[in-house]
Design a protein around this motif. Sequence first.
Motif, PDB file in Angstrom:
ATOM      1  N   GLU A  23      -3.336  -4.112  32.636  1.00  0.00           N
ATOM      2  CA  GLU A  23      -3.723  -2.717  32.439  1.00  0.00           C
ATOM      3  C   GLU A  23      -5.225  -2.500  32.538  1.00  0.00           C
ATOM      4  O   GLU A  23      -5.671  -1.452  32.984  1.00  0.00           O
ATOM      5  CB  GLU A  23      -3.224  -2.217  31.079  1.00  0.00           C
ATOM      6  CG  GLU A  23      -1.724  -2.072  31.014  1.00  0.00           C
ATOM      7  CD  GLU A  23      -1.225  -1.701  29.639  1.00  0.00           C
ATOM      8  OE1 GLU A  23      -2.023  -1.655  28.683  1.00  0.00           O
ATOM      9  OE2 GLU A  23      -0.011  -1.459  29.506  1.00  0.00           O
ATOM     10  N   ASN A  79      -1.687  -4.912  21.845  1.00  0.00           N
ATOM     11  CA  ASN A  79      -0.395  -4.891  22.513  1.00  0.00           C
ATOM     12  C   ASN A  79       0.685  -4.567  21.483  1.00  0.00           C
ATOM     13  O   ASN A  79       1.446  -3.636  21.655  1.00  0.00           O
ATOM     14  CB  ASN A  79      -0.120  -6.231  23.187  1.00  0.00           C
ATOM     15  CG  ASN A  79       1.045  -6.183  24.136  1.00  0.00           C
ATOM     16  OD1 ASN A  79       1.323  -5.158  24.732  1.00  0.00           O
ATOM     17  ND2 ASN A  79       1.730  -7.295  24.268  1.00  0.00           N
ATOM     18  N   THR A 103      -5.797   1.006  21.324  1.00  0.00           N
ATOM     19  CA  THR A 103      -4.350   0.919  21.399  1.00  0.00           C
ATOM     20  C   THR A 103      -3.789   2.056  22.246  1.00  0.00           C
ATOM     21  O   THR A 103      -4.336   3.156  22.250  1.00  0.00           O
ATOM     22  CB  THR A 103      -3.718   0.917  19.992  1.00  0.00           C
ATOM     23  OG1 THR A 103      -2.303   0.815  20.120  1.00  0.00           O
ATOM     24  CG2 THR A 103      -4.070   2.166  19.202  1.00  0.00           C
ATOM     25  N   MET A 104      -2.736   1.755  22.946  1.00  0.00           N
ATOM     26  CA  MET A 104      -2.075   2.760  23.762  1.00  0.00           C
ATOM     27  C   MET A 104      -0.797   3.248  23.102  1.00  0.00           C
ATOM     28  O   MET A 104      -0.102   4.085  23.650  1.00  0.00           O
ATOM     29  CB  MET A 104      -1.787   2.196  25.151  1.00  0.00           C
ATOM     30  CG  MET A 104      -3.046   1.897  25.911  1.00  0.00           C
ATOM     31  SD  MET A 104      -2.715   1.310  27.558  1.00  0.00           S
ATOM     32  CE  MET A 104      -4.372   1.037  28.128  1.00  0.00           C
ATOM     33  N   THR A 105      -0.491   2.704  21.943  1.00  0.00           N
ATOM     34  CA  THR A 105       0.722   3.108  21.236  1.00  0.00           C
ATOM     35  C   THR A 105       0.368   3.607  19.842  1.00  0.00           C
ATOM     36  O   THR A 105       0.193   2.817  18.925  1.00  0.00           O
ATOM     37  CB  THR A 105       1.710   1.936  21.121  1.00  0.00           C
ATOM     38  OG1 THR A 105       1.022   0.804  20.593  1.00  0.00           O
ATOM     39  CG2 THR A 105       2.332   1.577  22.439  1.00  0.00           C
ATOM     40  N   PRO A 106       0.235   4.921  19.698  1.00  0.00           N
ATOM     41  CA  PRO A 106      -0.037   5.450  18.365  1.00  0.00           C
ATOM     42  C   PRO A 106       1.176   5.239  17.464  1.00  0.00           C
ATOM     43  O   PRO A 106       2.283   5.053  17.929  1.00  0.00           O
ATOM     44  CB  PRO A 106      -0.289   6.934  18.619  1.00  0.00           C
ATOM     45  CG  PRO A 106       0.416   7.228  19.885  1.00  0.00           C
ATOM     46  CD  PRO A 106       0.387   5.965  20.699  1.00  0.00           C
ATOM     47  N   PHE A 123      -7.074   5.643  20.144  1.00  0.00           N
ATOM     48  CA  PHE A 123      -5.765   5.801  20.749  1.00  0.00           C
ATOM     49  C   PHE A 123      -5.979   6.406  22.130  1.00  0.00           C
ATOM     50  O   PHE A 123      -6.606   7.448  22.253  1.00  0.00           O
ATOM     51  CB  PHE A 123      -4.881   6.723  19.908  1.00  0.00           C
ATOM     52  CG  PHE A 123      -4.579   6.176  18.543  1.00  0.00           C
ATOM     53  CD1 PHE A 123      -3.585   5.231  18.370  1.00  0.00           C
ATOM     54  CD2 PHE A 123      -5.294   6.597  17.436  1.00  0.00           C
ATOM     55  CE1 PHE A 123      -3.298   4.723  17.118  1.00  0.00           C
ATOM     56  CE2 PHE A 123      -5.021   6.093  16.179  1.00  0.00           C
ATOM     57  CZ  PHE A 123      -4.020   5.153  16.021  1.00  0.00           C
ATOM     58  N   THR A 124      -5.469   5.744  23.163  1.00  0.00           N
ATOM     59  CA  THR A 124      -5.665   6.240  24.516  1.00  0.00           C
ATOM     60  C   THR A 124      -4.443   5.947  25.369  1.00  0.00           C
ATOM     61  O   THR A 124      -3.734   4.981  25.131  1.00  0.00           O
ATOM     62  CB  THR A 124      -6.917   5.626  25.166  1.00  0.00           C
ATOM     63  OG1 THR A 124      -7.085   6.172  26.466  1.00  0.00           O
ATOM     64  CG2 THR A 124      -6.826   4.120  25.266  1.00  0.00           C
ATOM     65  N   LYS A 125      -4.220   6.771  26.347  1.00  0.00           N
ATOM     66  CA  LYS A 125      -3.183   6.516  27.338  1.00  0.00           C
ATOM     67  C   LYS A 125      -3.824   6.206  28.693  1.00  0.00           C
ATOM     68  O   LYS A 125      -3.148   5.903  29.655  1.00  0.00           O
ATOM     69  CB  LYS A 125      -2.251   7.710  27.458  1.00  0.00           C
ATOM     70  CG  LYS A 125      -1.474   7.964  26.187  1.00  0.00           C
ATOM     71  CD  LYS A 125      -0.074   8.374  26.503  1.00  0.00           C
ATOM     72  CE  LYS A 125       0.663   8.648  25.212  1.00  0.00           C
ATOM     73  NZ  LYS A 125       1.538   7.583  24.836  1.00  0.00           N
ATOM     74  N   SER A 126      -5.141   6.254  28.739  1.00  0.00           N
ATOM     75  CA  SER A 126      -5.878   6.016  29.975  1.00  0.00           C
ATOM     76  C   SER A 126      -5.984   4.532  30.268  1.00  0.00           C
ATOM     77  O   SER A 126      -6.183   3.714  29.365  1.00  0.00           O
ATOM     78  CB  SER A 126      -7.285   6.613  29.864  1.00  0.00           C
ATOM     79  OG  SER A 126      -8.037   6.276  30.998  1.00  0.00           O
ATOM     80  N   ARG A 127      -5.888   4.181  31.504  1.00  0.00           N
ATOM     81  CA  ARG A 127      -6.075   2.798  31.945  1.00  0.00           C
ATOM     82  C   ARG A 127      -7.551   2.516  32.226  1.00  0.00           C
ATOM     83  O   ARG A 127      -7.950   1.372  32.387  1.00  0.00           O
ATOM     84  CB  ARG A 127      -5.269   2.516  33.209  1.00  0.00           C
ATOM     85  CG  ARG A 127      -3.797   2.772  33.055  1.00  0.00           C
ATOM     86  CD  ARG A 127      -3.156   1.701  32.199  1.00  0.00           C
ATOM     87  NE  ARG A 127      -1.711   1.825  32.236  1.00  0.00           N
ATOM     88  CZ  ARG A 127      -0.977   2.133  31.183  1.00  0.00           C
ATOM     89  NH1 ARG A 127      -1.541   2.393  30.044  1.00  0.00           N
ATOM     90  NH2 ARG A 127       0.324   2.199  31.287  1.00  0.00           N
TER      91      ARG A 127
END
Length: 134
Positions: A23, A79, A103-106, A123-127
């Motif tokens: 990622e 992860n 982290t990408m999973t809140p 918290f992020t969803k960005s790569r």
Amino acid sequence: MCTQERQKDTTLVCIPSYEVLQEIEGCLNLSHDCFFVSPIPQVVEILKGRGFHRVMGLGVNEEFLDHRCHIHKVIVFENHFFDTLPMMRIIQNSTSAPIIVVTMTPGYPVRLYQSNGARYVVFTKSRNVSCFFN
């Protein structure tokens, strides 16, 4: 590894899994002054194969990192929450630099991370996480 005569500040980057490496690998650059650690031998070998010289594996019974660097910040890419906790314990035993958990999973409260040593939680969803390496 870093030597004590090295003057630049170093960012300690914790990559807990091959999936996390995939990622963020587009954001990794040899010009970044980073020291990488991972509990996954495959991740260590991939990073070394890409030309990164300061890469260390984390053993199961590790208590601290023998890094010999002046670490100015720590980035822990998460992860799974329960895999992050042992890594943060090792980091806390190894440096007093601020720990940033990405982290990408809140789902877990920020205070839970903070009670385990994190100064910041993102918290992020960005790569695109290149901003953390500056």
